[in-house]
Scaffold this motif. Structure first.
Motif, short mmCIF file in Angstrom:
data_model
loop_
_atom_site.label_atom_id
_atom_site.label_comp_id
_atom_site.label_asym_id
_atom_site.label_seq_id
_atom_site.Cartn_x
_atom_site.Cartn_y
_atom_site.Cartn_z
N SER A 1 0.72 -1.19 0.28
CA SER A 1 -0.01 0.03 0.15
C SER A 1 0.80 1.04 -0.02
O SER A 1 1.85 1.45 0.82
CB SER A 1 -0.89 -0.15 1.23
OG SER A 1 -1.74 0.97 1.13
N GLY A 2 0.56 2.25 -0.77
CA GLY A 2 1.23 3.39 -0.81
C GLY A 2 2.57 3.49 -1.78
O GLY A 2 3.18 4.32 -1.76
N LYS B 1 1.24 2.63 -7.20
CA LYS B 1 0.42 1.90 -8.17
C LYS B 1 -0.64 2.66 -8.56
O LYS B 1 -0.81 2.87 -9.87
CB LYS B 1 -0.24 0.73 -7.62
CG LYS B 1 0.84 -0.27 -6.91
CD LYS B 1 0.12 -1.73 -6.40
CE LYS B 1 -0.90 -1.30 -5.23
NZ LYS B 1 -0.25 -1.03 -3.86
N THR B 2 -1.47 3.28 -7.87
CA THR B 2 -2.62 4.30 -8.51
C THR B 2 -2.15 5.41 -9.27
O THR B 2 -2.60 5.73 -9.87
CB THR B 2 -3.68 4.59 -7.17
OG1 THR B 2 -4.15 3.11 -6.77
CG2 THR B 2 -4.80 5.21 -8.07
N THR B 3 -0.94 5.64 -8.53
CA THR B 3 -0.44 7.00 -9.00
C THR B 3 0.16 6.65 -10.48
O THR B 3 -0.29 7.45 -11.47
CB THR B 3 0.77 7.35 -8.41
OG1 THR B 3 0.54 7.71 -7.10
CG2 THR B 3 1.46 8.64 -9.03
N GLN C 1 -10.23 1.94 -8.44
CA GLN C 1 -10.33 1.31 -7.14
C GLN C 1 -11.63 1.35 -6.38
O GLN C 1 -12.23 0.66 -5.76
CB GLN C 1 -9.08 1.69 -6.09
CG GLN C 1 -8.72 0.97 -5.12
CD GLN C 1 -7.25 1.39 -4.52
OE1 GLN C 1 -6.67 2.52 -4.98
NE2 GLN C 1 -6.68 0.80 -3.65
N1 LIG Z 1 -2.99 13.86 -4.17
C1 LIG Z 1 -1.97 13.42 -3.48
N2 LIG Z 1 -1.17 14.40 -2.50
C2 LIG Z 1 -0.15 13.99 -1.62
N3 LIG Z 1 0.11 12.66 -1.59
C3 LIG Z 1 -0.56 11.52 -2.75
C4 LIG Z 1 -1.51 12.07 -3.55
N4 LIG Z 1 -2.03 10.79 -3.91
C5 LIG Z 1 -1.03 10.00 -3.65
N5 LIG Z 1 -0.37 10.45 -2.59
C6 LIG Z 1 0.90 9.74 -2.26
O1 LIG Z 1 1.75 9.00 -2.93
C7 LIG Z 1 1.87 7.62 -2.40
C8 LIG Z 1 1.60 6.51 -3.72
O2 LIG Z 1 -0.07 6.48 -3.47
P1 LIG Z 1 -0.87 5.40 -4.56
O3 LIG Z 1 -2.20 5.93 -4.15
O4 LIG Z 1 -0.37 5.48 -5.94
O5 LIG Z 1 -0.57 4.29 -3.68
P2 LIG Z 1 -0.88 2.69 -4.08
O6 LIG Z 1 0.31 1.80 -4.27
O7 LIG Z 1 -2.19 2.70 -5.03
O8 LIG Z 1 -1.51 2.26 -2.54
P3 LIG Z 1 -2.79 1.26 -2.40
O9 LIG Z 1 -2.41 -0.29 -2.59
O10 LIG Z 1 -3.19 1.61 -0.82
O11 LIG Z 1 -3.89 1.68 -3.16
C9 LIG Z 1 1.24 7.41 -1.03
O12 LIG Z 1 2.34 7.73 -0.12
C10 LIG Z 1 0.17 8.49 -1.01
O13 LIG Z 1 -0.07 8.97 0.18
#
Ligand SMILES: Nc1ncnc2c1ncn2[C@@H]1O[C@H](COP(=O)(O)OP(=O)(O)OP(=O)(O)O)[C@@H](O)[C@H]1O
Ligand SMILES: [Mg+2]
Length: 367
Positions: free
Chosen positions: A38-39, A42-44, A82
């Motif tokens: 998590s974090g 991936k979503t980014t 998601q």
């Molecule tokens: N708009 C934003 N402003 C600041 N930080 C952000 C923003 N969007 C995401 N982050 C940070 O960037 C990092 C990556 O976030 P992301 O959503 O890509 O994680 P993820 O791999 O999809 O996690 P998960 O499995 O929990 O969905 C995280 O630490 C998150 O807090």
């Protein structure tokens, strides 16, 4: 021609680096799965590809077109989020038909396609309902169906099955894999479920803290993880790690720790030469530790002594947890006929031909 390319893509939110210098080429019709904790970003990554967020540095290409400045709607992609983002005031049917209406398809055609997609995902009885009248898993399936109906060049899916129960998940996994074969589109799929990654991906990309760790086929990632993070992330129960030293005695290399003494296969001695007398980490997958009474034929083993602290019978196998002499614990997946029991002092058998050694400082695999 790769259908999606990330070139040195970095995404910062203020000071925070969510994605660092990502270089990836995703082949046409590939099913690429991003996994990671998590974090990890991936979503980014998907949001950047979808055009919902802009890159801080680097370039993204879809086909040979640079899309950095291209609006999301012009990228020929469909995304399952998601948090599925269905239109709350529309029925399931209308949610699914909407994009086809925009494309200007005729009523009969739309009806046929929606019915077929709904059938594939087991939604045919729910078409008249509104999203709020559905369970989380049903909403996710509607979102997947809606994406399928748009028939884009690239599908982006962000944990589309996370709300399904175990049985539906297995079904939907197979369904999405089948759709991928049928639709001949490129799939970029995000999950933190490693079973999904292993079973669905043609390749897996593993991210940690915004940095790509390894990208390869599921088999290659499992059998030859590039570093300790990947080795520990893929596989359940996770790989066991032991800190120790590589020593040479009478032309034989050994991995030695307080609890373990493992002779290394002669074929590997050349690759380990320069680590002699140095600290290394030895990784052993739980399935490579056996109940000595049920050894697979013709494997080379060394003993591992300990006391059983916990057992989990899974039906097709038994997972046993072992306390070793040095206070460390480890997990073994043994034969389902095994009768090892809590409190037993045992000597298990480690297959010494499938060990994973890592540099203690860099945690990179030694190969
Ligand atoms: N708009 C934003 N402003 C600041 N930080 C952000 C923003 N969007 C995401 N982050 C940070 O960037 C990092 C990556 O976030 P992301 O959503 O890509 O994680 P993820 O791999 O999809 O996690 P998960 O499995 O929990 O969905 C995280 O630490 C998150 O807090
Ligand atoms: Mg996410």
């Amino acid at each position: 021609m790769p259908s999606v390319t990330f070139k040195s893509v970095t995404k910062r939110y203020g000071e925070f680096v969510a994605l660092r210098d990502l270089d990836i080429e995703i082949g046409d019709r590939e099913f690429l799965v991003f996994v990671g904790p998590s974090g990890c970003g991936k979503t980014t990554t998907l949001r950047l590809l979808a055009g919902l967020d802009s890159v801080t540095a680097g370039d993204i290409y879809i086909g040979d077109r640079r899309v950095n400045e291209l609006a999301s709607r012009d990228r020929d992609i469909a995304m399952v989020f998601q948090s599925y983002a269905l239109y709350p005031h529309m029925t399931v049917y209308d949610n699914m038909a909407f994009s086809l209406e925009i494309q200007g398809l005729g009523r009969g055609d739309i009806q046929q396609r929606v019915q077929r997609a709904a059938q594939q995902m087991g939604l045919e009885d729910l078409l008249h309902r509104k999203p709020k009248e559905l369970s989380g898993g049903q909403r996710q399936r509607v979102a997947v169906c809606r994406a399928i109906l748009r028939n884009p060049a690239v599908f982006l899916m962000d944990e589309p099955l996370s709300n399904l129960d175990a049985q539906l998940r297995v079904q939907a996994r197979a369904e999405i894999s089948r759709l991928h074969r049928e639709l001949e589109s490129t799939f970029v799929y995000v999950t933190h479920d490693q079973v999904e990654a292993m079973t669905m991906g043609t390749r897996i990309a593993i991210l940690n803290q915004g940095v790509l760790q390894q990208i390869d086929t599921p088999q290659a990632i499992y059998s030859a993880p590039k570093n300790k993070f990947v080795a520990g992330f893929i596989g359940s129960p996770a790989m066991n790690f032991f800190d120790g030293v590589l020593v040479e005695m009478a032309d034989q290399l050994w991995f030695k720790s307080d609890a373990l003494s493992l002779p290394l296969p002669p074929t590997t001695s050349a690759q380990y030469q320069r680590y002699i007398s140095q600290r290394v980490i030895c990784g052993i997958r739980p399935e490579d530790i056996h109940d000595a009474r049920y050894l697979p034929p013709s494997i080379v083993t060394a003993p591992l002594k300990g006391t059983i602290t916990h057992t989990e019978s899974m039906g097709h196998e038994v997972i046993v947890y072992l306390a070793l002499g040095d206070g460390q614990s480890c997990a073994a997946r043994v034969d389902r006929r095994s009768t090892l029991a809590l409190g037993d002092r045992v000597e298990l058998a480690v297959n010494t031909h499938v060990l994973h050694l890592f540099n203690s400082h860099t945690e990179e695999a030694i190969s």
